[in-house]
Design an enzyme around this catalytic site. Structure first.
Site, PDB file in Angstrom:
ATOM      1  N   ASN A 152       0.803  -1.232   0.000  1.00 46.19           N
ATOM      2  CA  ASN A 152       0.000   0.000   0.000  1.00 46.19           C
ATOM      3  C   ASN A 152       0.831   1.274   0.000  1.00 46.19           C
ATOM      4  OD1 ASN A 152       0.788  -0.422   2.677  1.00 46.19           O
ATOM      5  ND2 ASN A 152      -0.997   0.641   3.480  1.00 46.19           N
ATOM      6  N   GLU A 249       4.635  -3.908  12.037  1.00 47.88           N
ATOM      7  CA  GLU A 249       3.564  -2.914  11.928  1.00 47.88           C
ATOM      8  C   GLU A 249       2.400  -3.598  11.246  1.00 47.88           C
ATOM      9  OE1 GLU A 249       3.308  -0.171  13.326  1.00 47.88           O
ATOM     10  OE2 GLU A 249       5.386   0.166  13.921  1.00 47.88           O
ATOM     11  N   CYS A 283      -3.114   1.474   6.850  1.00 50.78           N
ATOM     12  CA  CYS A 283      -3.360   0.909   8.178  1.00 50.78           C
ATOM     13  C   CYS A 283      -3.748   2.003   9.154  1.00 50.78           C
ATOM     14  CB  CYS A 283      -2.161   0.111   8.668  1.00 50.78           C
ATOM     15  SG  CYS A 283      -0.662   1.046   8.713  1.00 50.78           S
ATOM     16  N   GLU A 461       9.156   2.671  14.414  1.00 49.99           N
ATOM     17  CA  GLU A 461       9.827   2.976  13.157  1.00 49.99           C
ATOM     18  C   GLU A 461       9.998   4.488  13.016  1.00 49.99           C
ATOM     19  OE1 GLU A 461       9.006   0.301   9.625  1.00 49.99           O
ATOM     20  OE2 GLU A 461       7.000   0.741  10.336  1.00 49.99           O
TER      21      GLU A 461
END
Ligand code: UN1
Length: 480
Positions: A152, A249, A283, A461
């Site tokens: 994505n 993630e 997300c 991250e």
């Protein structure tokens, strides 16, 4: 721009060609093959890990200036080529051209940010509790990192995983997502063009068994994964078994609270962006709109009008405001959940129909579902498509309880003009990121990214947090 790319692996600084049984298709027009793709396996992963391992000493001991220069040059190239790369991204992933170019620029900025961070790795100097003893802490590169990236954000996420790994002196084996390997490959090629020494960054194209081989390889010291919870659980289990570092993630079911005191137009724009931009395939997307009673009906009506007016079409058409889903599977998942919501008693206010388009593609009608309850499946399971539901609440406390009542905790937003509620929400929302008067999606690249509960696992991250995962600390004692 309709040529088909013949895709290769990258191993030890070389493009390694192979048979290409796979295809990545243009989701806006599935007659178009964007790339023909190899189907790598254990042999390619073994070669890539061996190359990364051999390159580690040279790269980790090189001057940080060299690492910084490579990342900086790559960042410049990515940004200079934003049009062509953005176009490739949109052809392959299906987000609009404006979104594709925007993401490309973000990838360039990430590379430049970590070009700076390469020079800023620092430790501490402390007095010991013992006389005449000094202590220094150093941060050092870890080794070979396996990066498993999603479709994505097919250039930004490979960049935000690879750039810190490389900046701090590690070497990399990357597996790009099945639907979008050509965009990831373009980034790998640019990093080599920018002067990356051979073996420092390798890429193996293929299906799940490539990821599995990376996860299981004894010489892969750390794993960074973005994707679904199911796959993430396997990555974590594999990493723990052989004590590799791991960072995951995964999904979200992000709430956006709209309080009575919100500005209506602003709330509608924020919900539209958070729920439907990038076809809802983030997300961080806002999929649960939790709306207070006093503004509820006006909000639902105004948002429905904007959603119904969204122009769905070919990602490359400048008129398009929302592109297709990335794949048939993703499209079907959205339609399946719309039926689930109907079955649970949700009211489809707009959307929900199959789209008849001129071109064969994986188009989904953006869909708003009202009158849903917090415990319905539609409000607990991630859809990853342009489908949002609304839940009516009486006050802020009820809204917060519902916002926090799911197993995910990535991003959480509130639209309000009340400082009291905004501040309280920042403290009490169970999420890794909170947004006040902003969409839940759309984050900066120089600050930590990640969630709580089932959304994330391991160190954060991005930004100044990335150094935690991509270095290890050495504590050195010395006496004179
Ligand atoms: C964003 O919302 O700007 O896969 C980024 C995802 C996230 C990135 C979201 N890891 O959607």
């Amino acid at each position: 721009m309709t040529e088909t790319i013949e895709l290769n692996h990258w191993i030890n600084g070389e493009k390694v060609s192979a048979e290409r049984p796979g295809e990545s298709l243009n989701p806006s027009d599935t007659r178009e093959v964007v790339a023909r793709t190899p189907d790598g396996g254990e042999a390619e992963v073994n070669a890539a890990v061996a190359a990364a391992k051999a390159a580690f000493t040279g790269w980790s001991e090189a001057s940080p200036e060299l690492r910084s220069d490579v990342l900086d040059r790559a960042g410049t190239l990515v940004m200079e080529r934003r049009e062509a790369l953005g176009r490739l991204l949109s052809r392959e992933e299906g987000k609009t051209l404006a979104e594709g170019i925007g993401e490309t620029v973000r990838a360039g900025r990430v590379l430049k940010y970590f070009a700076g961070e390469a020079l800023r790795v620092h430790g501490q100097n402390l007095a010991s509790v013992r006389p005449d003893v000094e202590i220094q802490t150093y941060r050092q590169a870890v080794g070979v990192y396996g990066l498993i990236t999603p479709w994505n954000f097919p250039i930004a996420i490979p960049a935000w995983k690879a750039a810190p790994a490389l900046a701090f002196g590690n070497t990399v084996v990357m597996k790009p997502a099945g639907p979008t390997p050509a965009t990831a490959e373009a980034l790998v090629a640019i990093l080599h063009e920018a002067g990356l020494p051979k073996g420092v960054l390798n890429m193996v194209v293929g299906r799940g068994r490539v990821g599995q081989a990376i996860v299981d390889h004894p010489d892969v010291d750390g794993l960074s994964f973005t994707g679904s919870q199911g796959v993430g659980a396997g990555v974590a289990a594999g990493a723990v078994k052989r004590q590799a570092r791991v960072q995951l993630e995964m999904g979200g079911k992000n709430p956006l609270i709209v309080l009575d005191d919100a500005d209506l137009d602003r709330a509608v724009q924020i919900a539209l962006d958070g729920s439907f931009f990038a076809t809802g395939q983030r997300c961080t997307a806002s999929s649960r709109l939790i709306v207070q009673g006093g503004i509820h009906d006006r909000f639902v009506a105004a948002l429905a009008e904007r959603v119904a007016a969204l122009r769905v079409g070919d990602a490359l058409d400048p008129q398009t405001q929302m592109g297709p889903a990335v794949s048939e599977d993703q499209m079907e998942t959205s339609y399946r959940y719309i039926e689930v919501a109907r079955g649970e008693g949700g009211r489809v206010v707009t959307g929900g129909q199959r789209l008849q388009m001129e071109k064969p593609g994986w188009y989904v009608q953006p869909t708003l579902i009202a009158d849903t309850e917090a415990d319905m499946r539609i409000n607990n399971e991630e859809i990853f498509g342009p489908v949002a539901s609304t839940i009516r609440v009486k006050d802020y406390e009820e809204a917060l309880e519902i916002a926090n009542g799911v197993e995910f905790g990535l991003s959480a937003g509130i639209v309000t003009s009340s400082l009291k509620h905004a501040r309280d929400f920042q403290r009490r929302a169970k999420a890794g990121m909170t947004m006040v008067n902003l969409p839940t999606a759309g984050v900066d690249y120089h600050v930590p990214f990640g969630g709580s509960k089932s959304s994330s696992y391991g160190a954060r991250e991005q930004g100044f947090a990335a150094v935690e995962f991509f270095t290890q600390t050495k504590t050195s004692y010395s006496a004179g």
